[in-house]
Structure formats: C-alpha cells, structure tokens
Design a protein around this motif. Structure first.
Motif, PDB file in Angstrom:
ATOM      1  N   GLY A  20       0.831  -1.126  -0.139  1.00  0.00           N
ATOM      2  CA  GLY A  20      -0.084   0.019  -0.167  1.00  0.00           C
ATOM      3  C   GLY A  20       0.765   1.336   0.099  1.00  0.00           C
ATOM      4  N   ILE A  21       0.163   2.398   0.039  1.00  0.00           N
ATOM      5  CA  ILE A  21       0.902   3.773   0.194  1.00  0.00           C
ATOM      6  C   ILE A  21       0.359   4.338   1.601  1.00  0.00           C
ATOM      7  N   ASP A 177       4.914   8.622   6.973  1.00  0.00           N
ATOM      8  CA  ASP A 177       4.871   9.493   6.002  1.00  0.00           C
ATOM      9  C   ASP A 177       5.478   9.112   4.450  1.00  0.00           C
ATOM     10  N   ALA A 178       6.425   8.341   4.906  1.00  0.00           N
ATOM     11  CA  ALA A 178       7.342   8.090   3.391  1.00  0.00           C
ATOM     12  C   ALA A 178       6.892   6.965   2.772  1.00  0.00           C
ATOM     13  N   ASP A 179       6.301   5.861   3.595  1.00  0.00           N
ATOM     14  CA  ASP A 179       5.629   4.663   3.260  1.00  0.00           C
ATOM     15  C   ASP A 179       5.241   4.391   2.101  1.00  0.00           C
ATOM     16  N   GLY A 180       5.963   3.565   0.889  1.00  0.00           N
ATOM     17  CA  GLY A 180       5.170   3.214  -0.176  1.00  0.00           C
ATOM     18  C   GLY A 180       5.222   4.430  -1.246  1.00  0.00           C
ATOM     19  N   TYR A 185      13.720   8.141   1.575  1.00  0.00           N
ATOM     20  CA  TYR A 185      13.458   7.602   2.884  1.00  0.00           C
ATOM     21  C   TYR A 185      13.323   8.991   3.736  1.00  0.00           C
ATOM     22  N   GLU A 186      12.900   8.937   5.108  1.00  0.00           N
ATOM     23  CA  GLU A 186      12.877  10.057   5.932  1.00  0.00           C
ATOM     24  C   GLU A 186      14.260  10.210   6.618  1.00  0.00           C
ATOM     25  N   GLY A 205      10.693   2.812   4.679  1.00  0.00           N
ATOM     26  CA  GLY A 205       9.510   3.595   3.807  1.00  0.00           C
ATOM     27  C   GLY A 205       9.949   4.638   3.026  1.00  0.00           C
ATOM     28  N   GLY A 206       9.797   4.530   1.736  1.00  0.00           N
ATOM     29  CA  GLY A 206      10.152   5.481   0.840  1.00  0.00           C
ATOM     30  C   GLY A 206      11.022   5.227  -0.262  1.00  0.00           C
TER      31      GLY A 206
END
Length: 259
Positions: A20-21, A177-180, A185-186, A205-206
């Motif tokens: 997912g996002i 916040d960055a996932d998908g 990356y954060e 994430g990201g």
C-alpha cells in the motif's frame, strides 16, 4: 568497513503479499513463498515478513506460512505481526525465523522486549517502530501501532531509547509519511534515531531508486535499508541495486548476487 545490508520486506495479509501507500489502499501482489525464493536468488541480505493484520485482528503469527517461507531462504529471516507472548516468539523461531519484530505488542507490553531478550538473546529481538511527523512531540515524531492505525502518546526518540535499554538488539524504523511513496526515505528521522541508539537501525519507507538508499545509508546513517515497492514492481532487482550502491561507494556484499 562494515557492510550495509539490503533487506526486502514482504507485507502479508490473508496469506498473500500486499503493498500500500502510507499504510492504506493495499493491493495483492503475489505469493510470499515464491517471492521470498526469488529475492533470495537475487542476493538479498535479509528478509522481513510482516503479518500486517495480526495485531489488529488479535491473533498470533501464521506459523505454517512462516515455515514455508523459511524453507526457501538461507539468510537471516525476521518475522513480525501478532507476536505477543514468549510462546509466540518461541514458536516463530521454531518455525524458521532467526529474529522476531515486536511492534504493537511491545508498546502494549514493554516487558516482552526484556523477557524475549533474556530468553532468546538481544540479537533475536527487533523493535519495529512506525512513526509519523507530529510537531506536538518532543522529537517531532509520534509512534503509531496496529499497522499505523492507532496513535500512541509515545515520542519516537524516547521509545527507541527505552526499547534498546529493555534489550532490543535492532530497530526497524518505518516512516509512515514516506511509506510506499517511493520518494525517498525520511532522513531526519532515521539520522536522529541512529545517532541516539547503540544498535543497528534499519531505514524503512520511501525507497524508490538506488540513490535513495545511498542517501539513507550515508546521510541518514542507517545500518541497513529495507525495500519493498522498488523490487516488487520489477523496476529493480536486488543485485542491480547493490551494484549501484557499490558504484556510489556504499559497502555492500556483492558476492551473493546472481549476475
């Protein structure tokens, strides 16, 4: 110089790999057993398997599926989702995992970290942490549980420090916040945690292109980078990512890659 690790994450829902996002709008992308075998062939350093619905559904890990995935890979294999007791940790390790990731259950029952580390060793206990930006928190980031659906009163930096004190031997740090998003990356979050704990931090994430991994493994000071979308999509292979990182001067294991 210590090699940086590339880790593929399989998020599993109802026995199938999903993506997912920002923890939403998940779609089915394949069979986790077949995907694990393919990423092992490509030369991934480690594999992480998350049952993303287990904690929310109030059930334990799916041991049969864990066992089938473990039979396909001969690298460190970490399992998370629904692991809430010492017996859950034991049965997950017996099913083939080398490590367990404690996330929601660690927040609800912090003693699970210390007891798990005492019984199985710190190297087996991984803190999974889902965090998102929140200016109300001292570090600027709040911890979420139950697959990112429930906010806690925990500050991300404080929780990371406490978990390590309790016995966590590693942290998988996922930016909600960055996932998908595949936008990178954060870095601020990853660097902050990495600089304040004395255990390996895995950025999650990201990741969308090799340059993102280069930045988080250097500027973000992460010990490892977790990837999902960029290989699930077929845009990259593990070996092509490692080759790009090597060209950027990031120390990675190339000997396990299939050319």
């Amino acid at each position: 110089m210590l090699k940086k690790r590339i880790i593929v994450c399989l998020d599993v829902k109802d026995g199938r790999t999903t993506k997912g996002i920002k923890f939403k709008n998940n779609i089915d992308i394949g069979d986790p057993v077949e995907m694990a075998a393919e990423y092992y062939r490509q030369g991934v350093d480690e594999l992480v398997f998350y049952d993303i619905m287990a904690s929310a559904a109030g059930r334990g890990p799916i041991l049969d599926l864990i066992s089938r995935v473990a039979s396909q890979v001969f690298i460190p294999f970490c399992v998370g989702g629904g692991i809430g007791t010492i017996d859950d940790i034991r049965s997950t390790i017996l099913a083939g995992a080398e490590k367990v990731s404690l996330n929601s259950q660690a927040v609800k029952h912090p003693e699970l970290i210390s007891e798990g580390a005492r019984v199985f060793g710190n190297q087996c206990i991984v803190l999974g942490m889902d965090a998102a930006k929140d200016p109300a928190m001292p570090s600027g980031y709040r911890v979420f549980i139950n697959g990112g659906r429930v906010a806690t009163e925990l500050d991300a930096l404080d929780w990371a420090k406490k978990a390590v004190e309790l016995g966590a031997g590693e942290i998988v740090l996922n930016s909600i916040d960055a996932d998908g998003t595949r936008d990178g990356y954060e870095l601020n979050l990853t660097r902050m945690i990495s600089e304040n704990v004395n255990v390996p931090v895995i950025a999650s994430g990201g990741g969308g292109k090799p340059e993102h991994l280069t930045k988080v493994l250097s500027d973000g000071k992460a010990d490892a980078a977790l990837i999902a979308s960029m290989v699930h999509s077929g845009d990259y292979t593990v070996s092509s990512i490692k080759e790009a990182l090597n060209n950027d001067g990031i120390p990675v294991r190339l000997d396990v890659c299939t050319k």
